[in-house]
Design a protein around this motif. Structure first.
Motif, PDB file in Angstrom:
ATOM      1  N   VAL A   1       0.823  -1.203   0.000  1.00  0.00           N
ATOM      2  CA  VAL A   1       0.000   0.000   0.000  1.00  0.00           C
ATOM      3  C   VAL A   1       0.860   1.258   0.000  1.00  0.00           C
ATOM      4  CG1 VAL A   1      -1.781   1.280   1.220  1.00  0.00           C
ATOM      5  CG2 VAL A   1      -1.837  -1.213   1.211  1.00  0.00           C
ATOM      6  N   VAL A   2       1.839   1.328   0.905  1.00  0.00           N
ATOM      7  CA  VAL A   2       2.679   2.514   1.026  1.00  0.00           C
ATOM      8  C   VAL A   2       3.519   2.709  -0.241  1.00  0.00           C
ATOM      9  CG1 VAL A   2       4.535   3.610   2.326  1.00  0.00           C
ATOM     10  CG2 VAL A   2       2.747   2.353   3.535  1.00  0.00           C
ATOM     11  N   THR A   3       4.132   1.629  -0.718  1.00  0.00           N
ATOM     12  CA  THR A   3       4.985   1.726  -1.909  1.00  0.00           C
ATOM     13  C   THR A   3       4.174   2.144  -3.127  1.00  0.00           C
ATOM     14  OG1 THR A   3       6.361  -0.038  -0.992  1.00  0.00           O
ATOM     15  CG2 THR A   3       6.680   0.510  -3.304  1.00  0.00           C
ATOM     16  N   GLU A   4       2.986   1.573  -3.293  1.00  0.00           N
ATOM     17  CA  GLU A   4       2.145   1.953  -4.425  1.00  0.00           C
ATOM     18  C   GLU A   4       1.725   3.421  -4.334  1.00  0.00           C
ATOM     19  OE1 GLU A   4       0.103  -2.440  -5.226  1.00  0.00           O
ATOM     20  OE2 GLU A   4      -1.110  -0.778  -4.472  1.00  0.00           O
ATOM     21  N   GLY A   5       1.518   3.907  -3.117  1.00  0.00           N
ATOM     22  CA  GLY A   5       1.157   5.308  -2.952  1.00  0.00           C
ATOM     23  C   GLY A   5       2.299   6.245  -3.303  1.00  0.00           C
ATOM     24  N   ILE A   6       3.516   5.905  -2.876  1.00  0.00           N
ATOM     25  CA  ILE A   6       4.679   6.758  -3.136  1.00  0.00           C
ATOM     26  C   ILE A   6       4.962   6.852  -4.635  1.00  0.00           C
ATOM     27  CG2 ILE A   6       7.186   6.965  -2.824  1.00  0.00           C
ATOM     28  CD1 ILE A   6       6.814   5.680  -0.072  1.00  0.00           C
ATOM     29  N   PHE A   7       4.877   5.713  -5.322  1.00  0.00           N
ATOM     30  CA  PHE A   7       5.253   5.678  -6.732  1.00  0.00           C
ATOM     31  C   PHE A   7       4.041   5.723  -7.667  1.00  0.00           C
ATOM     32  CE2 PHE A   7       8.831   3.834  -4.463  1.00  0.00           C
ATOM     33  CZ  PHE A   7       9.905   4.478  -5.055  1.00  0.00           C
ATOM     34  N   ASN A   8       2.870   6.036  -7.110  1.00  0.00           N
ATOM     35  CA  ASN A   8       1.652   6.212  -7.901  1.00  0.00           C
ATOM     36  C   ASN A   8       1.380   5.004  -8.804  1.00  0.00           C
ATOM     37  OD1 ASN A   8      -0.637   7.598  -8.763  1.00  0.00           O
ATOM     38  ND2 ASN A   8       0.431   8.559 -10.481  1.00  0.00           N
ATOM     39  N   LEU A   9       1.369   3.833  -8.198  1.00  0.00           N
ATOM     40  CA  LEU A   9       1.086   2.599  -8.919  1.00  0.00           C
ATOM     41  C   LEU A   9      -0.347   2.164  -8.609  1.00  0.00           C
ATOM     42  CD1 LEU A   9       4.398   0.645  -8.204  1.00  0.00           C
ATOM     43  CD2 LEU A   9       3.820   1.975 -10.239  1.00  0.00           C
ATOM     44  N   PRO A  10      -1.187   2.036  -9.621  1.00  0.00           N
ATOM     45  CA  PRO A  10      -2.599   1.679  -9.389  1.00  0.00           C
ATOM     46  C   PRO A  10      -2.770   0.184  -9.137  1.00  0.00           C
ATOM     47  CG  PRO A  10      -2.197   1.940 -11.733  1.00  0.00           C
ATOM     48  CD  PRO A  10      -0.904   2.281 -11.051  1.00  0.00           C
ATOM     49  N   GLY A  11      -2.360  -0.264  -7.958  1.00  0.00           N
ATOM     50  CA  GLY A  11      -2.395  -1.682  -7.645  1.00  0.00           C
ATOM     51  C   GLY A  11      -3.481  -2.057  -6.649  1.00  0.00           C
ATOM     52  N   ILE A  12      -3.413  -3.295  -6.194  1.00  0.00           N
ATOM     53  CA  ILE A  12      -4.393  -3.831  -5.255  1.00  0.00           C
ATOM     54  C   ILE A  12      -4.365  -3.068  -3.936  1.00  0.00           C
ATOM     55  CG2 ILE A  12      -4.940  -5.841  -3.824  1.00  0.00           C
ATOM     56  CD1 ILE A  12      -5.873  -6.215  -6.597  1.00  0.00           C
ATOM     57  N   GLY A  13      -3.181  -2.710  -3.475  1.00  0.00           N
ATOM     58  CA  GLY A  13      -3.060  -2.020  -2.195  1.00  0.00           C
ATOM     59  C   GLY A  13      -3.847  -0.725  -2.173  1.00  0.00           C
ATOM     60  N   GLN A  14      -3.693   0.087  -3.211  1.00  0.00           N
ATOM     61  CA  GLN A  14      -4.441   1.343  -3.296  1.00  0.00           C
ATOM     62  C   GLN A  14      -5.943   1.084  -3.362  1.00  0.00           C
ATOM     63  OE1 GLN A  14      -3.298   3.995  -6.431  1.00  0.00           O
ATOM     64  NE2 GLN A  14      -1.508   4.769  -5.357  1.00  0.00           N
ATOM     65  N   GLN A  15      -6.330   0.059  -4.132  1.00  0.00           N
ATOM     66  CA  GLN A  15      -7.755  -0.229  -4.287  1.00  0.00           C
ATOM     67  C   GLN A  15      -8.380  -0.679  -2.966  1.00  0.00           C
ATOM     68  OE1 GLN A  15      -9.845   0.078  -7.181  1.00  0.00           O
ATOM     69  NE2 GLN A  15     -11.245  -0.092  -5.444  1.00  0.00           N
TER      70      GLN A  15
END
Length: 308
Positions: free
Chosen positions: A249-263
């Motif tokens: 979740v944190v890594t996807e947020g920092i690098f703006n990756l639209p992954g499962i964690g953000q969803q």
């Protein structure tokens, strides 16, 4: 071997049922009414609320809701969001992003972590050993969001070695920097675990016997010591792959990756329980499959581990 696989698959059934039921119960025990959340501050007519609650089985007891969810799951249906979208459609594109990110981080742990561990284990007490222990301790002590932003600024913006955000450059280029950040903690544990295991096995009787027979150091280390030393490392890597899938979740947020964690994070805020349960169910399946693969690898690394 086939009996072992069948036995492990049967053992996985109660684990899957127990885990998914707990997740289902905890998600739908969250405070707030998801139906009312659809309308925001505007109240819905009682007839509409009752119809929606009936459609999404929210009027049924929890156990009945879960059984109906399993019935759909057997048919490949992960459920439906409260605004009418199929959960599988919501997760499909994001699942690919998270899987690629987790695979990149996992390969980073596997190659660099084991390499550093072997390097330090064969030189226990030397400068190389001290550098590996000190460096991994430093990485463990630094929070992932600090490491992520630092890597983004230094390696991405200042040096221009990697893309800093998004997935426009595709795999693996877009995932190298976030993968290294996500896998940094696991790499530290893999390196330290490999180093300790190598150092202990080098003092074993079978290693001294191999040297006494005149075998070269490369063969003793590569064929005997390393294979036995990798058993606990493979166990950790197997479990960690599932952790990487669910903990980005944190890594996807920092690098703006639209992954499962953000969803999943967004779905929790919006009280979209079906999305959270569907994503968690897929992660449980990943854990079970990877653990089975790890158990099978034991027999390859150490033939003394029998599969009756």
């Amino acid at each position: 071997m086939w009996r072992f696989i069948a036995r492990r698959l049967l053992q996985a059934i109660p684990v899957f049922l127990g885990t998914t039921f707990l997740i289902y119960a905890m998600v739908f025990a969250l405070p707030g009414d998801p139906i009312q959340a659809l309308a925001g501050e505007k109240p819905l007519p009682p007839a509409v609320v009752n119809a929606l609650r009936e459609h999404y089985n929210l009027n049924d007891p929890l156990l009945v809701q879960y059984v109906k969810y399993l019935g759909g799951l057997v048919q490949g249906d992960l459920g439906e969001t409260f605004d009418g979208q199929a959960v599988s459609d919501v997760l499909s594109g994001r699942w690919t992003v998270t899987a690629q990110l987790a695979l990149t981080a996992w390969l980073f742990e596997l190659v660099i972590g084991i390499g550093l561990g072997v390097w330090a284990g064969l030189r226990r007490g030397s400068l190389a050993d001290t550098l590996v222990l000190g460096g991994t301790t430093l990485v463990i002590a630094v929070p992932v969001f600090v490491l992520g932003y630092t890597a983004q600024i230094v390696l991405g913006l200042n040096l221009g070695l990697f893309p800093t955000a998004g997935t426009e450059d595709g795999w693996p280029l877009s995932y190298l920097l976030p993968g290294m950040v996500l896998g940094s903690l696991g790499l530290s544990y893999v390196a330290r675990l490999t180093r300790t295991s190598i150092a202990e096995n080098l003092r074993s009787d079978y290693v001294r016997t191999a040297y006494a027979k005149g075998l070269s150091k490369v063969r003793v280390v590569g064929k005997h010591t390393l294979r036995n030393s990798l058993i606990p490392v493979i166990t950790y890597l197997g479990v960690d792959f599932g952790t990487l899938m669910g903990g980005a979740v944190v890594t996807e947020g920092i690098f703006n990756l639209p992954g499962i964690g953000q969803q999943v994070f967004q779905s929790i805020q919006l009280k979209e329980g079906p999305v959270v349960v569907g994503a968690s169910t897929l992660l449980v399946l990943v854990f079970l499959v990877v653990n089975l693969a790890v158990d099978l690898l034991y027999g390859v690394l150490d033939p003394r581990i029998r599969r009756d």
